[in-house]
Scaffold this active site. Structure first.
Site, PDB file in Angstrom:
ATOM      1  N   HIS A 147       0.598  -1.239  -0.010  1.00  0.00           N
ATOM      2  CA  HIS A 147      -0.092  -0.101  -0.063  1.00  0.00           C
ATOM      3  C   HIS A 147       0.967   1.332   0.136  1.00  0.00           C
ATOM      4  O   HIS A 147       0.337   2.452   0.278  1.00  0.00           O
ATOM      5  CB  HIS A 147      -0.875   0.105   1.301  1.00  0.00           C
ATOM      6  CG  HIS A 147      -2.187  -0.859   1.139  1.00  0.00           C
ATOM      7  ND1 HIS A 147      -1.894  -2.122   1.366  1.00  0.00           N
ATOM      8  CD2 HIS A 147      -3.399  -0.764   1.165  1.00  0.00           C
ATOM      9  CE1 HIS A 147      -3.251  -2.706   1.450  1.00  0.00           C
ATOM     10  NE2 HIS A 147      -4.234  -1.788   1.190  1.00  0.00           N
ATOM     11  N   GLU A 328     -13.200  -9.110   0.304  1.00  0.00           N
ATOM     12  CA  GLU A 328     -14.012  -7.883   0.542  1.00  0.00           C
ATOM     13  C   GLU A 328     -14.144  -7.635  -0.969  1.00  0.00           C
ATOM     14  O   GLU A 328     -14.139  -6.511  -1.844  1.00  0.00           O
ATOM     15  CB  GLU A 328     -12.936  -6.686   0.866  1.00  0.00           C
ATOM     16  CG  GLU A 328     -12.615  -6.964   2.262  1.00  0.00           C
ATOM     17  CD  GLU A 328     -11.772  -5.703   2.873  1.00  0.00           C
ATOM     18  OE1 GLU A 328     -12.011  -5.710   4.003  1.00  0.00           O
ATOM     19  OE2 GLU A 328     -10.828  -5.316   2.228  1.00  0.00           O
ATOM     20  N   CYS A 346     -16.359   2.384   1.862  1.00  0.00           N
ATOM     21  CA  CYS A 346     -15.529   2.901   0.782  1.00  0.00           C
ATOM     22  C   CYS A 346     -15.727   2.346  -0.563  1.00  0.00           C
ATOM     23  O   CYS A 346     -15.555   3.199  -1.712  1.00  0.00           O
ATOM     24  CB  CYS A 346     -14.120   2.525   1.421  1.00  0.00           C
ATOM     25  SG  CYS A 346     -13.290   3.050   2.571  1.00  0.00           S
ATOM     26  N   CYS A 424     -10.552   2.351   7.305  1.00  0.00           N
ATOM     27  CA  CYS A 424     -10.384   3.060   5.993  1.00  0.00           C
ATOM     28  C   CYS A 424     -11.747   3.839   5.664  1.00  0.00           C
ATOM     29  O   CYS A 424     -11.826   4.862   5.262  1.00  0.00           O
ATOM     30  CB  CYS A 424     -10.342   2.181   4.864  1.00  0.00           C
ATOM     31  SG  CYS A 424     -11.433   0.749   5.025  1.00  0.00           S
TER      32      CYS A 424
HETATM   33  O1  FUB Z   1      -6.684  -1.938   1.843  1.00  0.00           O
HETATM   34  C1  FUB Z   1      -7.109  -0.748   2.243  1.00  0.00           C
HETATM   35  C2  FUB Z   1      -8.626  -0.459   2.408  1.00  0.00           C
HETATM   36  O2  FUB Z   1      -8.877  -1.368   3.574  1.00  0.00           O
HETATM   37  C3  FUB Z   1      -9.392  -1.324   1.369  1.00  0.00           C
HETATM   38  O3  FUB Z   1      -9.605  -0.166   0.399  1.00  0.00           O
HETATM   39  C4  FUB Z   1     -10.521  -1.552   2.265  1.00  0.00           C
HETATM   40  O4  FUB Z   1     -11.346  -2.532   1.537  1.00  0.00           O
HETATM   41  C5  FUB Z   1      -9.772  -2.273   3.534  1.00  0.00           C
HETATM   42  O5  FUB Z   1      -9.344  -3.329   3.087  1.00  0.00           O
HETATM   43 ZN    ZN Z   2     -13.564   1.049   3.983  1.00  0.00          ZN
END
Ligand code: FUB
Ligand code: ZN
Length: 662
Positions: A147, A328, A346, A424
């Site tokens: 990330h 997810e 999100c 998030c």
């Molecule tokens: O991985 C970053 C954020 O955290 C993702 O966009 C969400 O789905 C959660 O996993």
């Molecule tokens: Zn989120």
């Protein structure tokens, strides 16, 4: 030919009481509350987002991570690898709030934070606290999960918002330095990493930075990341193999699921919604944006295919997306289980932005329809009315006992927790809500679109001369939208007004004359010739019983109620337990109610029935089928976004339609 936009981010002043309430919540509750969380103050209970003992839930540690990275404190990183992005989104929320209302104290708080970021950033521009503190040897070497670029994407978005709100480029300098570092490490030339981040985000942020600065290098870098994705589906695995060879990491190598990352094939070949939901919509937003700026029909075409697959086959009626907690993610067409869904906040925000991006590219009200659906349902259901409790996933059916006792439903929370190990969503909401006016209008070169019925005023410019479009909206049994246009220029102004699919029998009155105007792709057009024009649109707000496509197994024989943009649900508080035993049998009426907790809202009352469990069932789990016994019962529905605010209990969006109880 793709028509250019006149103004990327229209200047809109919102005066809508519904949205002003949210804006106030963000400023007075969410921003201070989230600041306390990020600073590990205030005894806030952090829940794990699902049953998994490895999820970090002791504290947020976000600010502390930056302090350690800056050398101001000692210790280790704590939290998810992307914990930094919580702070960046908080800054964006603060900036979007400052943009609406001056707030010197908040500016000072952000400035202090920027000072910390300056101190934490490495000399070469690198910034990712986990890798700086605990794994410098693995910087940019575990991109499938790191990330690093995702976080910089959020830093860029925060920096743009802060510059727009205050004129200060200080945060943008940090972002720019981070981009320089990324450019030094990524690309096609020898010795560089030829790949992308596991979580898309930097792509869309770079498009936005290009829009804000006009500097083409940002658009080129965004395009590079879009183009390289999926060219070599083994890229992430090869990075891990190389780390092994170089002795940089120990332990078993994770198995990479390239579909989860949308890295299984080049992005322009991806035509359906698969993999992690948030990642997909963030990526597709960037595809639409980059495609528009580069006049790249192929890229836009691919983004549109993804969008169509989402909204035609993979989206919940609330605008929520993601059908499974595992990854997810999306699963397959028409697989929309109401009780196991994901529907991450999100992801709904991502779908809002993706749809908005396509609307900028192509005038078609179907995009605004989805923006409205996400905003008024799945997005705002993500927070409690106190601004301090949040859903990560937004279910369409909840039974608190199932959430507590069925491990497969541990992610389906029956009430909104204060915070999550993976946080998030709450700051994503905080940055989105103050920006809501930006979705109400779209300014194209040759037309202005009024997309959402939000009381507001657009300050635009045409041929160097100012104009304003004011919309005021009244809703009771019928709806009325009054639009006033004033302009200085003698040039004609073409205004497209979206007639929502839920507005029946629309009547348009222009300067006192009932008018049948030209309509195209869901917008009705009025040409403003004189200096001012008064437009009035009236329509009936029907209450509709909506059914799902027959291939959606979960909704077979059921309907959901919709009034205006709002989807409705049943709650235990009004209807008792075992909501699944209820069925809709007769007419539905609106009831204007003032509820102590929910405020003024429109409830729906419907004639229904309850299946009773007569004696014949005693001691039996199964029996030969016979007609169930039912008793009449009035059903009460509330707007979905408000559920879970009054008491712990069952909730259900889809309800049996009478003919299923036979
Ligand atoms: O991985 C970053 C954020 O955290 C993702 O966009 C969400 O789905 C959660 O996993
Ligand atoms: Zn989120």
């Amino acid at each position: 030919m793709i028509k250019p936009l006149l103004q990327q981010h229209p200047r809109v002043t919102v005066s809508d009481s519904f949205w002003l309430k949210y804006r106030q919540l963000v400023r007075e509750e969410m921003i201070p509350f989230q600041w306390d969380v990020l600073n590990d103050r205030g005894n806030i209970v952090i829940e794990s987002e699902r049953e998994d003992a490895t999820i970090p839930t002791e504290k947020s540690h976000v600010i502390e991570n930056f302090r350690i990275a800056a050398g101001q404190k000692e210790g280790h990183h704590y939290g998810w690898l992307f914990q930094d992005s919580d702070l960046y989104k908080w800054i964006e929320a603060a900036a979007n709030t400052i943009a609406l209302e001056k707030d010197e104290a908040l500016v000072a708080q952000v400035e202090e934070t920027i000072e910390l970021l300056e101190a934490a950033q490495d000399d070469d521009g690198y910034l990712s606290t986990y890798y700086q503190i605990d794994a410098p040897h693995l910087k940019f070497r575990r991109l499938f999960e790191s990330h690093e670029l995702y976080c910089i994407g959020h830093l860029i978005e925060a920096a743009i918002a802060y510059k727009e709100a205050t004129g200060s480029g200080r945060l943008l300098q940090i972002a720019d330095k981070a981009i320089d570092c990324i450019e030094a490490h990524f690309g096609k030339s020898e010795g560089k990493i030829d790949g992308s981040d596991g979580h898309q985000e930097i792509e869309l942020a770079l498009v936005r930075l290009y829009e804000s600065t006009g500097n083409r290098k940002y658009l080129d870098l965004s395009s590079y990341f879009l183009e390289v994705r999926g060219q070599n589906p083994h890229f992430f695995a090869e990075q891990l193999e190389e780390n092994d060879r170089l002795g940089l990491q120990q332990g078993p190598k994770p198995v990479i699921n390239t579909v989860y990352h949308q890295a299984h094939k080049p992005v322009i070949e991806q035509d359906s919604a698969r993999g992690h939901a948030v990642r997909l919509v963030y990526m597709a937003q960037a595809m639409a944006g980059a495609g528009r700026h580069k006049q790249d029909e192929k890229l836009i075409g691919a983004a549109k295919k993804i969008w169509e697959n989402i909204v035609q086959k993979c989206m919940y009626i609330t605008g929520g997306i993601g059908s499974t907690v595992r990854g997810e993610a999306f699963t397959y067409d028409y697989d929309l289980p109401n009780d196991l869904m994901y529907c991450e906040t999100c992801a709904a925000i991502g779908l809002l932005n993706f749809s908005n991006e396509l609307l900028k590219t192509e005038t078609d009200s179907q995009y605004a329809d989805i923006m409205e659906r996400t905003l008024y349902n799945s997005i705002i259901s993500g927070m409690a009315l106190d601004g301090k409790h949040f859903f990560y996933v937004n279910p369409l059916e909840v039974d608190p006992q199932a959430s507590a006792e069925n491990p497969d439903k541990s992610h389906v929370k029956a009430t909104r927790p204060s915070w999550f190990g993976c946080a998030c969503c709450p700051p994503n909401l905080a940055r989105t809500l103050p920006a809501v006016g930006g979705y109400a209008f779209t300014q194209k070169e040759d037309e202005v679109l009024l997309n959402l019925f939000i009381d507001s005023e657009l300050a635009g410019e045409q041929a160097g001369e100012p104009y304003t479009i004011r919309q005021k909206h009244t809703v009771s049994e019928t709806g009325q939208t009054v639009i006033a246009v004033e302009k200085a220029s003698s040039e004609q102004l073409r205004l497209g007004i979206r007639i929502p699919y839920w507005a029946e029998n629309p009547v348009l009155v222009v300067d006192g004359q009932e008018t049948v105007a030209e309509s195209s792709n869901g917008y009705t057009y009025v040409t403003v010739i004189s200096e001012s024009m008064a437009i009035e649109l009236t329509y009936t707000i029907a209450i509709n019983e909506i059914e799902a496509h027959p291939l959606v197994k979960a909704d077979k024989g059921k309907v959901a109620l919709q009034r205006g943009p709002f989807i409705y649900c049943l709650e235990e508080q009004d209807n008792g337990k075992q909501l699944h035993l209820l069925a809709l049998t007769g007419s539905v009426r609106p009831r204007f109610r003032s509820d102590k907790l929910l405020g003024d809202s429109v409830f729906l009352e419907a004639e229904g029935e309850l299946q009773v469990m007569e004696d014949g069932w005693q001691g039996k789990l199964y029996r030969v089928h016979q007609k169930p016994q039912t008793i009449p019962k009035m059903l009460t529905f509330i707007p979905y976004y408000n559920w879970g605010n009054r008491s712990l209990g069952e909730m259900q969006v889809w309800v049996d339609k009478e003919d299923t109880h036979v």
